[in-house]
Design an enzyme around this catalytic site. Structure first.
Site, short mmCIF file in Angstrom:
data_model
loop_
_atom_site.label_atom_id
_atom_site.label_comp_id
_atom_site.label_asym_id
_atom_site.label_seq_id
_atom_site.Cartn_x
_atom_site.Cartn_y
_atom_site.Cartn_z
N HIS A 161 9.98 3.94 -3.46
CA HIS A 161 10.48 2.77 -2.74
C HIS A 161 11.37 1.94 -3.66
O HIS A 161 11.49 2.24 -4.85
CB HIS A 161 9.35 1.95 -2.12
CG HIS A 161 8.40 1.32 -3.09
ND1 HIS A 161 7.56 2.05 -3.92
CD2 HIS A 161 8.12 0.01 -3.35
CE1 HIS A 161 6.83 1.23 -4.63
NE2 HIS A 161 7.14 -0.01 -4.32
N HIS B 279 11.33 -1.14 -4.92
CA HIS B 279 10.93 -2.21 -5.84
C HIS B 279 11.33 -1.89 -7.28
O HIS B 279 11.27 -0.74 -7.72
CB HIS B 279 9.42 -2.45 -5.75
CG HIS B 279 9.02 -3.20 -4.52
ND1 HIS B 279 7.74 -3.19 -4.00
CD2 HIS B 279 9.75 -3.99 -3.69
CE1 HIS B 279 7.71 -3.95 -2.92
NE2 HIS B 279 8.90 -4.44 -2.71
N ASP C 278 9.97 -2.30 -10.08
CA ASP C 278 9.03 -1.63 -10.99
C ASP C 278 8.83 -0.15 -10.64
O ASP C 278 7.94 0.51 -11.18
CB ASP C 278 7.68 -2.38 -11.03
CG ASP C 278 6.98 -2.42 -9.70
OD1 ASP C 278 7.65 -2.45 -8.65
OD2 ASP C 278 5.74 -2.40 -9.69
N HIS C 279 9.67 0.34 -9.75
CA HIS C 279 9.68 1.78 -9.46
C HIS C 279 11.06 2.40 -9.66
O HIS C 279 11.20 3.61 -9.67
CB HIS C 279 9.17 2.05 -8.03
CG HIS C 279 7.74 1.66 -7.87
ND1 HIS C 279 6.71 2.57 -7.80
CD2 HIS C 279 7.15 0.44 -7.82
CE1 HIS C 279 5.56 1.93 -7.71
NE2 HIS C 279 5.79 0.63 -7.71
N HIS D 187 3.95 -1.12 2.87
CA HIS D 187 4.24 -1.89 1.66
C HIS D 187 5.71 -2.33 1.68
O HIS D 187 6.03 -3.50 1.49
CB HIS D 187 3.93 -1.04 0.43
CG HIS D 187 4.25 -1.67 -0.87
ND1 HIS D 187 3.56 -2.75 -1.38
CD2 HIS D 187 5.21 -1.38 -1.80
CE1 HIS D 187 4.07 -3.10 -2.56
NE2 HIS D 187 5.08 -2.28 -2.84
N ASP E 159 3.36 2.85 -3.93
CA ASP E 159 2.51 1.70 -3.64
C ASP E 159 1.97 1.74 -2.20
O ASP E 159 1.69 0.71 -1.60
CB ASP E 159 3.28 0.39 -3.86
CG ASP E 159 3.56 0.13 -5.34
OD1 ASP E 159 3.09 0.92 -6.18
OD2 ASP E 159 4.24 -0.88 -5.63
N HIS F 249 0.32 2.57 -9.69
CA HIS F 249 -0.26 1.58 -10.61
C HIS F 249 -1.69 1.94 -11.01
O HIS F 249 -2.40 2.60 -10.26
CB HIS F 249 -0.32 0.19 -9.93
CG HIS F 249 1.01 -0.43 -9.68
ND1 HIS F 249 1.61 -1.29 -10.57
CD2 HIS F 249 1.86 -0.32 -8.63
CE1 HIS F 249 2.78 -1.69 -10.08
NE2 HIS F 249 2.95 -1.11 -8.89
ZN LIG Z 1 6.08 -1.87 -4.68
#
Ligand SMILES: [Zn+2]
Length: 336
Positions: free
Chosen positions: A136, A138, A140-141, A194, A213, A251
C-alpha cells in the site's frame, strides 16, 4: 549456500513454472484460489542484528530432505524452484522482506520503508534488486522505492488503485491478477480497509502471503481509508488460504496486540500459549513473524468475530453480524 547462516528454501513443486524471470503482468483467474474467490534500524538496539534470515515455508510435495549443518537449513526436493525470504527490520517496527529465487538469482523486496537497510542486506550478499513490491501507499512501506529504483533499476509493483500514490510504480496489478516472480506465481488479493488500495501478495507455491497492514499477528490494520465491512471481507479472503500459509506482515506489533487480544478473550488457551511464546521471542530480540493463518484463526480477535467470549466481553448483541462485531472490536482496540 554461501553466506546464509540461517536460511531455508521453499520448494514450489506443485505449480507450473514460468520460464521467464521477468515475465510481466498476466491477467486471469487464479485457479488455485477458488476458496478465496468465493469464498529490526535497523534498530540495532531492538533487534540485535540488522537482518535475520527467516526460515520459510514448507515443502509442498514429497518429502524434504533436511540439510542442517547449522549454516544452512534447507528443505530440498528434486524440484528446482526455491524462494528464500529474508526479514529486514526497518524504521521503528516495520519489516521489509527480501525475496531471493535461488534458481535464477532474481531478488525482490516487499515494502521497503527505507533504502539503507535493504542496500546493506543486498550488498552483504552481492545481490542486485529486480523488483520492489508494495502492499500500500503509506510512507513506511514505500519510503525506499525511489532510491532503490534509481540505484538498481528495479521495477516497482503495486495496486492499480494506488497507481497515483505509489512512488515509481511500473506494474499496476488488481484483484485476480497473477504476476510471476522468477517462476513463482503471485496472486494479487485486493484487501481494502486499512487503505482503499491495499493489496496482499500470495506466493501460492511457497505457501506465503505478504499482508502489509491488513493482517498483523493478533490484529488488523487501523481503518484509515476503509469501512469495517471492507476489512471484514478482506480478512475473510486471507483466512480462506490454507492454515499452514505463512503470514509476513508489515510490523512487529505482536506483543502489544496480544495484550488487547487477551483482554477480550482471556479464556483462549491457544492465545495464552502464543502470547507467552511471543513474549519469550521478543525478550530475545527474535521476530514473531512469520505467523500462520491457522494460528491467527485460533488467536486473532479480528478473525474470531463469531466468538461468544469476545462478544460477551465487549457486550455485543448476539444478532450483530460479524462485520459489526469487527467494528466494535476495532473501536475497542483503538481505545485500548
Ligand atoms: Zn499502513
Amino acid at each position: 549456500m554461501r553466506m546464509l547462516s540461517r536460511a531455508c528454501s521453499i520448494v514450489a513443486s506443485s505449480l507450473p513454472r514460468c520460464s521467464s524471470a521477468a515475465a510481466p503482468t498476466m491477467r486471469g483467474q487464479p485457479s488455485l484460489l477458488p476458496s478465496v474467490r468465493k469464498h529490526w534500524l535497523g534498530k540495532p538496539l531492538l533487534y540485535g542484528i540488522g537482518t535475520l534470515l527467516v526460515m520459510p515455508l514448507r515443502t509442498l510435495q514429497g518429502v524434504g530432505r533436511v540439510f542442517g549443518a547449522g549454516r544452512f537449513l534447507c528443505n530440498m526436493t528434486g524440484v528446482s524452484s526455491s524462494l528464500q525470504i529474508e526479514l529486514v527490520p526497518c524504521l521503528r517496527d516495520n519489516y521489509a522482506y527480501i525475496l531471493h529465487d535461488v534458481d535464477t538469482g532474481t531478488v525482490g523486496v516487499v515494502d521497503p520503508s527505507e533504502a539503507m537497510p535493504i542496500i546493506d542486506a543486498l550488498e552483504k550478499r552481492n545481490q542486485n534488486l529486480t523488483y520492489i513490491l508494495n502492499t500500500h501507499h503509506h510512507y513506511d512501506h514505500t519510503g525506499g522505492n525511489l532510491e532503490l529504483k534509481a540505484k538498481y533499476g528495479a521495477k516497482v509493483i503495486g495496486a492499480e488503485k494506488d497507481k497515483d500514490r505509489i512512488p515509481g510504480i511500473d506494474i499496476a496489478l488488481k484483484e485476480g491478477d497473477t504476476w510471476m516472480f522468477a517462476g513463482h506465481q503471485v496472486f494479487v488479493l485486493e484487501t481494502p480497509g486499512h487503505t482503499s488500495g491495499h493489496v496482499c501478495y500470495y506466493f501460492a507455491g511457497s505457501g506465503a502471503i505478504f499482508t502489509g497492514d491488513t493482517l498483523f499477528s493478533l490484529s488488523c490494520g487501523k481503518l484509515f481509508e476503509g469501512t469495517p465491512q471492507q476489512m471484514y471481507t478482506s480478512l475473510q479472503k486471507i483466512v480462506a488460504l490454507p492454515d499452514e500459509t505463512k503470514v509476513y506482515c508489515g510490523h512487529e506489533y505482536t506483543l502489544s496486540n496480544s495484550k488487547f487480544a487477551l483482554s477480550v478473550e482471556p479464556g483462549n488457551k491457544e492465545l495464552l500459549e502464543y502470547a507467552a511464546h511471543a513474549t519469550d521471542l521478543r525478550n530475545k530480540n527474535i521476530p514473531t513473524v512469520p505467523t500462520t493463518i491457522g494460528r491467527e484463526k485460533q488467536c486473532n480477535p479480528f478473525l474470531r468475530t463469531f466468538n461468544p467470549e469476545i462478544k460477551r466481553t465487549l457486550s455485543i448483541p448476539d444478532h450483530f453480524g460479524e462485520d459489526r462485531v469487527l467494528e466494535i472490536i476495532r473501536q475497542a482496540k483503538d481505545n485500548f
